[in-house]
Design an enzyme around this catalytic site. Structure first.
Site, PDB file in Angstrom:
ATOM      1  N   GLU A 128       0.823  -1.207   0.000  1.00  0.00           N
ATOM      2  CA  GLU A 128       0.000   0.000   0.000  1.00  0.00           C
ATOM      3  C   GLU A 128       0.861   1.263   0.000  1.00  0.00           C
ATOM      4  O   GLU A 128       0.515   2.263  -0.613  1.00  0.00           O
ATOM      5  CB  GLU A 128      -0.925   0.016   1.227  1.00  0.00           C
ATOM      6  CG  GLU A 128      -1.995  -1.071   1.201  1.00  0.00           C
ATOM      7  CD  GLU A 128      -2.995  -0.866   0.085  1.00  0.00           C
ATOM      8  OE1 GLU A 128      -2.628  -1.165  -1.067  1.00  0.00           O
ATOM      9  OE2 GLU A 128      -4.114  -0.420   0.349  1.00  0.00           O
ATOM     10  N   THR A 181      -5.181   7.916  -5.506  1.00  0.00           N
ATOM     11  CA  THR A 181      -5.268   7.936  -4.047  1.00  0.00           C
ATOM     12  C   THR A 181      -4.416   9.063  -3.474  1.00  0.00           C
ATOM     13  O   THR A 181      -4.845   9.799  -2.592  1.00  0.00           O
ATOM     14  CB  THR A 181      -4.782   6.590  -3.471  1.00  0.00           C
ATOM     15  OG1 THR A 181      -5.509   5.543  -4.099  1.00  0.00           O
ATOM     16  CG2 THR A 181      -5.007   6.518  -1.977  1.00  0.00           C
TER      17      THR A 181
END
Lengths: 307, 307
Positions: A128, A181
């Protein structure tokens, strides 16, 4: 066991009120991965289908998560990874998390489960970090644990699995626009009012209580985000209409999936979730935006072996 | 029934992470009130023992709460109120809430329960408004519902009763210094960082999950307040020592009770709660501060009839 094929679920992070702490796993949307033990050390990504993504280990989230796994493992060999990427990167339903979580979950199975779910989440968080500069856990935790998860704390990492009412279905629509993101984090304000904070932790408490009690109405009332949604929804064309129409046809509530642009709604029962899907399609057709749409039960298992 | 005598529990609001939304009721600390139906309209406070408090209806929290009750009621008469005030005003364990909640709960019993608990909370909140300028519900809700309560939302008012693990005990120490609720609200900042907000709603979620699952460790890990406690604890001499020593002898966690100055700790089992009380006493004796101290099971019933 030398090789395993796994289903790696898409996930909805934040779930309205639970920014950075809540997430849930989906059942009918996800990648497939094959992980193979090798005598050679290290991680090799041998094949990626479905999407254009880097094969280089240190540039691929599953490679980076796998390296974090290997570093803590006493396994003397390595792994090969094949990815059939069905979740579109940048869609907001945990595309990178599925690859990171799937890789380390499968590796753990192949070695006889030396690591706990919490440790697997920590490895997957490295993937991530590569994807979005932030090692967030709200997608990888539900991908690994299944169902709803709460990241109570990041330091130390504390994941709390939350029970999932049996009739809870998600509808997710992915408008074909890209929101990164990292960009959608940048537009957030670093300060919030105490007043909005109070509303938010009231709703998080309500949502958790609703999930424990199968209280669908309470779940619906708690699906509110007064902090992030008002800012991020500006990046998503038609957001207000999609959400209002979904609730109009019976959804309990909804919001932005992760950092968007996907929009989700939760419903009691598949029938309503399908009606919500129809309403979402209709709305985007009228606006003229291309989309993918998914209806899924909440997946209480997380990553799972399929062969 | 023409007259009822009730026990009105002290309450701990906020419960660390749940500022303005969480509260719990105590069992061994509270006021006693006698409420009597009268044919005469309105509310008359006939007697207050234990503390010097105004007898004038509109200046007494139980009077104001009672008037709010009467205004919505179709009862043609009124009520007399006698208060044996055992909870010290300004102690931070819901002194005003006990009187407000006790009055309206008892009136409701006398009239055959025309109102729901939620409505009673709304009447009692008028008493809170008189006491501290803010109609907060985090003390009156647990006083009326019993156990732990979550105020999910103030607008509309939405109270969620939360189950209480059977072995949960509270220790509360009240240092003999005065901190006014209105003052202790004024020193709070109107803005918080998003980062601390995330920690806070992670902990609220964890605490609710811990209460539902009787997971005492999770309850303990979640009893953290990174927003209000660092500011308000400055007003409470010896706070850090009291809290650290309580945890050292086995408390799950603790914090400021309501707006202080009382300090609470939660423990698994009465034995540990008593040890925590000894440790708290010792700490304040060493600092040289006078105190009251209470050990109590969490009261799952709320206001109750005693004759």
């Amino acid at each position: 066991m030398e090789e395993i094929k796994v289903f790696c679920p898409a996930t909805i992070a934040n779930v309205s009120c639970g920014f950075d702490v809540l997430g849930l796993a989906l059942d009918s949307v996800g990648d497939e991965m094959i992980i193979r033990k090798t005598s050679e050390k290290g991680i090799t990504i041998t094949k990626i289908s479905g999407q254009e993504l880097p094969l280089e280990t240190t540039k691929n989230v599953s490679g980076v998560a796998g390296l974090a796994f290997l570093e803590k493992s006493d396994f003397d060999g390595g792994f090969e990874i094949e990815i059939d990427k069905r979740i579109k990167p940048g869609s907001g339903i945990g595309s990178s998390a599925a690859s990171s979580a799937g890789a380390v979950w499968a590796m753990n199975e192949l070695l006889g489960k030396p690591f706990s779910n919490l440790e697997l989440v920590q490895f997957a968080m490295q993937g991530e970090k590569l994807a979005s500069d932030v090692a967030h856990a709200d997608n990888v935790a539900p991908a690994i644990y299944g169902g709803f998860t709460l990241v109570r704390s990041y330091n130390p990492l504390d994941i709390v699995p939350i029970p999932t009412p049996n009739e809870l279905f998600a509808t997710v629509i992915h408008p074909q626009i890209e929101v990164k993101t990292s960009d959608s984090r940048k537009i957030l304000k670093t300060n919030i009012t105490l007043e909005k904070g109070i509303q938010q932790w009231g709703n998080v408490g309500g949502l958790i209580a609703g999930l424990f009690q199968n209280d669908y109405d309470l779940i619906g009332r708690s699906l509110q985000d007064h902090i992030v949604e008002p800012i991020r929804s500006i990046l998503i064309p038609g957001f207000d209409k999609i959400k209002a129409n979904a609730i109009h046809v019976g959804a309990l509530g909804g919001g932005i999936s992760g950092s968007g642009p996907s929009i989700f709604a939760l419903s009691k029962g598949e029938k309503i979730a399908q009606k919500v899907a129809e309403s979402m399609k209709e709305t985007y057709k009228n606006i003229g935006i291309e989309f993918d749409i998914h209806v899924s039960k909440v997946n209480t298992q997380g990553v799972k072996r399929i062969s």
